[in-house]
Design a protein around this motif. Sequence first.
Motif, PDB file in Angstrom:
ATOM      1  N   GLN A  44       0.726  -1.314   0.034  1.00 38.87           N
ATOM      2  CA  GLN A  44      -0.129  -0.025   0.088  1.00 38.87           C
ATOM      3  C   GLN A  44       0.999   1.290  -0.137  1.00 38.87           C
ATOM      4  OE1 GLN A  44      -2.487   0.289   3.495  1.00 38.87           O
ATOM      5  NE2 GLN A  44      -0.787  -0.030   5.089  1.00 38.87           N
ATOM      6  N   LEU A  45       0.179   2.429  -0.004  1.00 37.82           N
ATOM      7  CA  LEU A  45       1.019   3.700  -0.157  1.00 37.82           C
ATOM      8  C   LEU A  45       1.984   3.738   1.304  1.00 37.82           C
ATOM      9  CD1 LEU A  45       1.318   6.351  -1.264  1.00 37.82           C
ATOM     10  CD2 LEU A  45      -0.542   7.292   0.072  1.00 37.82           C
ATOM     11  N   PRO A  46       3.266   3.911   0.876  1.00 40.40           N
ATOM     12  CA  PRO A  46       3.884   4.254   2.261  1.00 40.40           C
ATOM     13  C   PRO A  46       3.980   5.557   2.866  1.00 40.40           C
ATOM     14  CG  PRO A  46       5.286   3.983   0.127  1.00 40.40           C
ATOM     15  CD  PRO A  46       3.773   3.957  -0.348  1.00 40.40           C
ATOM     16  N   ASN A 286      -5.572  -2.869  -3.158  1.00 42.20           N
ATOM     17  CA  ASN A 286      -4.212  -3.360  -3.120  1.00 42.20           C
ATOM     18  C   ASN A 286      -4.006  -4.824  -3.455  1.00 42.20           C
ATOM     19  OD1 ASN A 286      -3.375  -0.864  -1.563  1.00 42.20           O
ATOM     20  ND2 ASN A 286      -4.060  -1.543   0.318  1.00 42.20           N
ATOM     21  N   TYR A 287      -2.894  -5.299  -2.850  1.00 41.87           N
ATOM     22  CA  TYR A 287      -2.683  -6.921  -3.451  1.00 41.87           C
ATOM     23  C   TYR A 287      -1.880  -7.552  -2.338  1.00 41.87           C
ATOM     24  CZ  TYR A 287       2.104  -5.647  -5.010  1.00 41.87           C
ATOM     25  OH  TYR A 287       3.235  -5.030  -5.119  1.00 41.87           O
ATOM     26  N   LEU A 288      -1.866  -8.775  -2.175  1.00 41.84           N
ATOM     27  CA  LEU A 288      -0.949  -9.481  -1.081  1.00 41.84           C
ATOM     28  C   LEU A 288      -0.526 -10.781  -1.910  1.00 41.84           C
ATOM     29  CD1 LEU A 288      -0.376 -10.083   1.876  1.00 41.84           C
ATOM     30  CD2 LEU A 288      -2.446 -11.561   1.982  1.00 41.84           C
ATOM     31  N   VAL A 289       0.971 -11.086  -1.920  1.00 36.60           N
ATOM     32  CA  VAL A 289       1.435 -12.027  -2.360  1.00 36.60           C
ATOM     33  C   VAL A 289       1.477 -13.215  -1.168  1.00 36.60           C
ATOM     34  CG1 VAL A 289       3.909 -13.066  -2.938  1.00 36.60           C
ATOM     35  CG2 VAL A 289       3.197 -10.643  -3.787  1.00 36.60           C
ATOM     36  N   THR A 290       1.024 -14.548  -1.913  1.00 36.07           N
ATOM     37  CA  THR A 290       0.983 -15.476  -0.887  1.00 36.07           C
ATOM     38  C   THR A 290       0.948 -16.859  -1.732  1.00 36.07           C
ATOM     39  OG1 THR A 290      -0.496 -16.495   0.860  1.00 36.07           O
ATOM     40  CG2 THR A 290      -1.728 -15.373  -0.978  1.00 36.07           C
ATOM     41  N   PRO A 350      -3.589 -10.930 -20.961  1.00 33.21           N
ATOM     42  CA  PRO A 350      -2.970 -11.728 -20.014  1.00 33.21           C
ATOM     43  C   PRO A 350      -1.804 -10.786 -19.404  1.00 33.21           C
ATOM     44  CG  PRO A 350      -2.058 -11.978 -22.252  1.00 33.21           C
ATOM     45  CD  PRO A 350      -3.302 -10.931 -22.425  1.00 33.21           C
ATOM     46  N   VAL A 351      -1.648 -10.732 -18.158  1.00 30.77           N
ATOM     47  CA  VAL A 351      -0.696 -10.107 -17.204  1.00 30.77           C
ATOM     48  C   VAL A 351       0.027 -11.244 -16.421  1.00 30.77           C
ATOM     49  CG1 VAL A 351      -0.480  -8.007 -15.704  1.00 30.77           C
ATOM     50  CG2 VAL A 351      -2.416  -8.071 -17.469  1.00 30.77           C
ATOM     51  N   LEU A 352       1.329 -10.904 -16.582  1.00 24.73           N
ATOM     52  CA  LEU A 352       2.171 -11.933 -15.459  1.00 24.73           C
ATOM     53  C   LEU A 352       2.334 -11.318 -14.063  1.00 24.73           C
ATOM     54  CD1 LEU A 352       4.263 -14.309 -15.753  1.00 24.73           C
ATOM     55  CD2 LEU A 352       5.997 -12.707 -16.388  1.00 24.73           C
ATOM     56  N   LEU A 353       1.663 -12.013 -13.274  1.00 31.12           N
ATOM     57  CA  LEU A 353       1.575 -11.739 -11.651  1.00 31.12           C
ATOM     58  C   LEU A 353       1.836 -12.617 -10.887  1.00 31.12           C
ATOM     59  CD1 LEU A 353      -1.966 -10.092 -11.844  1.00 31.12           C
ATOM     60  CD2 LEU A 353       0.136  -8.869 -11.795  1.00 31.12           C
ATOM     61  N   LYS A 354       2.601 -12.222  -9.748  1.00 30.40           N
ATOM     62  CA  LYS A 354       3.070 -13.152  -8.644  1.00 30.40           C
ATOM     63  C   LYS A 354       1.947 -13.800  -7.986  1.00 30.40           C
ATOM     64  CE  LYS A 354       7.005 -13.440  -5.558  1.00 30.40           C
ATOM     65  NZ  LYS A 354       8.008 -12.597  -4.720  1.00 30.40           N
ATOM     66  N   GLN A 355       2.030 -14.908  -7.819  1.00 29.46           N
ATOM     67  CA  GLN A 355       0.628 -15.552  -6.977  1.00 29.46           C
ATOM     68  C   GLN A 355       0.234 -14.840  -5.671  1.00 29.46           C
ATOM     69  OE1 GLN A 355       2.894 -19.507  -6.448  1.00 29.46           O
ATOM     70  NE2 GLN A 355       0.519 -20.223  -6.017  1.00 29.46           N
ATOM     71  N   GLY A 356      -1.016 -14.729  -5.398  1.00 30.21           N
ATOM     72  CA  GLY A 356      -1.537 -14.031  -4.277  1.00 30.21           C
ATOM     73  C   GLY A 356      -2.945 -13.462  -4.292  1.00 30.21           C
ATOM     74  N   PHE A 357      -3.331 -12.595  -3.740  1.00 32.63           N
ATOM     75  CA  PHE A 357      -4.949 -12.118  -3.698  1.00 32.63           C
ATOM     76  C   PHE A 357      -4.544 -10.665  -4.271  1.00 32.63           C
ATOM     77  CE2 PHE A 357      -8.456  -9.538  -1.814  1.00 32.63           C
ATOM     78  CZ  PHE A 357      -9.199 -10.751  -2.150  1.00 32.63           C
ATOM     79  N   TYR A 358      -5.415 -10.556  -5.358  1.00 27.35           N
ATOM     80  CA  TYR A 358      -5.419  -9.129  -5.975  1.00 27.35           C
ATOM     81  C   TYR A 358      -6.666  -8.383  -6.134  1.00 27.35           C
ATOM     82  CZ  TYR A 358      -0.712 -10.101  -7.668  1.00 27.35           C
ATOM     83  OH  TYR A 358       0.752 -10.397  -7.608  1.00 27.35           O
TER      84      TYR A 358
END
Length: 415
Positions: A44-46, A286-290, A350-358
Amino acid sequence: MLLKFKQNIIFLFIPLLTFSQVEEVNPPDYIKTIAFKGNTRESQLPVLKLGEQVILEFDALNGDEEDFYYKIEHFNFDWTPSELIKYEYLDGFDNQRIRNYENSLNTYQIYSHYKLTIPNAQTRRLKVTGNYLISIFNDDDELVFSRKFMIYEDKSNVGVSIKRSRDVQFIEEKQRLEIAISPRNMQFNNPKQNVKIVMVQNNNLNTAISNLKPQFTIGNKLMYKYDIESSFWGGNEYLYFENKDIRAANIGVQRIDLQDLYHNYLFTNTERASRPYTYNPDINGNYLVTNIDAQDPSIEADYVWVHFSLIANNDLKDKSIYLYGNFNNYAFEENTRMEYDEYDKIFTKPVLLKQGFYNYKYVVVNNGVLDEGAISGNFYQTENNYKVIVYYRDLGARYDKIIGLGEGTSVNISN
């Protein structure tokens, strides 16, 4: 005469260079998942308290284990360079190599995960509050990407109330902020000139409202009760998907396929602007890598080709439609621009994204102007998060301090 003409040109351009606002630079395709980590797990915004750790993480997918370097700069409220010399805001040195990195483990996509933590042995601390820009460079001293962040001190109480719009034309579509700022153990001098605020919806600096002046004071309290100027479009709840289990269809994922990498095909989305509002909990963009099978998702989560699709009605066929969310820093880029499929009558990407919740949504851009509600709609009931950042420059000061942070949510929006 020619020499004098050249000198005049130089003097004309110096003010433009000196006072230009800095913009974030987005990364090349091989840099992914840039995230500031604070007190929450999702990116998120820092906006960090003075003395807290600044943690920046990102992945390089080229497999070269290359070296990256960081530089830190201080800025005024309006993102023009401040007058401070580096040693006045930074204890130690920047322009240092990022030493903490690990290679991915048991993933189809090879990548190196970089993690920069401040303070560290070289950059011992950031001394003052305000706006900062961190820039990442490669071995050839070429800028790879940059990100903004803010440091604040808790020197004032910032009350934030979210109300419905008072403009009858947009009463069903907009949300309005009322703000009260009370300094603690200090006195504001000339607050209409020296106090500035930035209002941010859902951690998105691109749509922030800034530089409103206080309308009136009650004692030492500054009051902002604008009818129009402090209003945001309500938007709609973000769409979302989860692919923490790479081998099975999860929330929002219709089917999967394994080629060189895994491919996740999401359920096709539809236009929501013409439909009634429906509450749908989200994490506000936001998103969460998991990863369900990983002990350390930062290096064990894999990269997946996520296939987005949107049914195209006749009003949308000729529009420039983009995927939108914190996963790409709310940027409008070709790799997130939807492509129209004439045969199936849908937009796809198609978009390359890391596993998680988006979280994500679809937005329309007309001649560089964002229309966030063209597809999703705008509803006053939408649950949005708001941050109010308060800046103050005292008489004779040389930079803008951040003296307070207020947060509010529209869950309990009132008239």
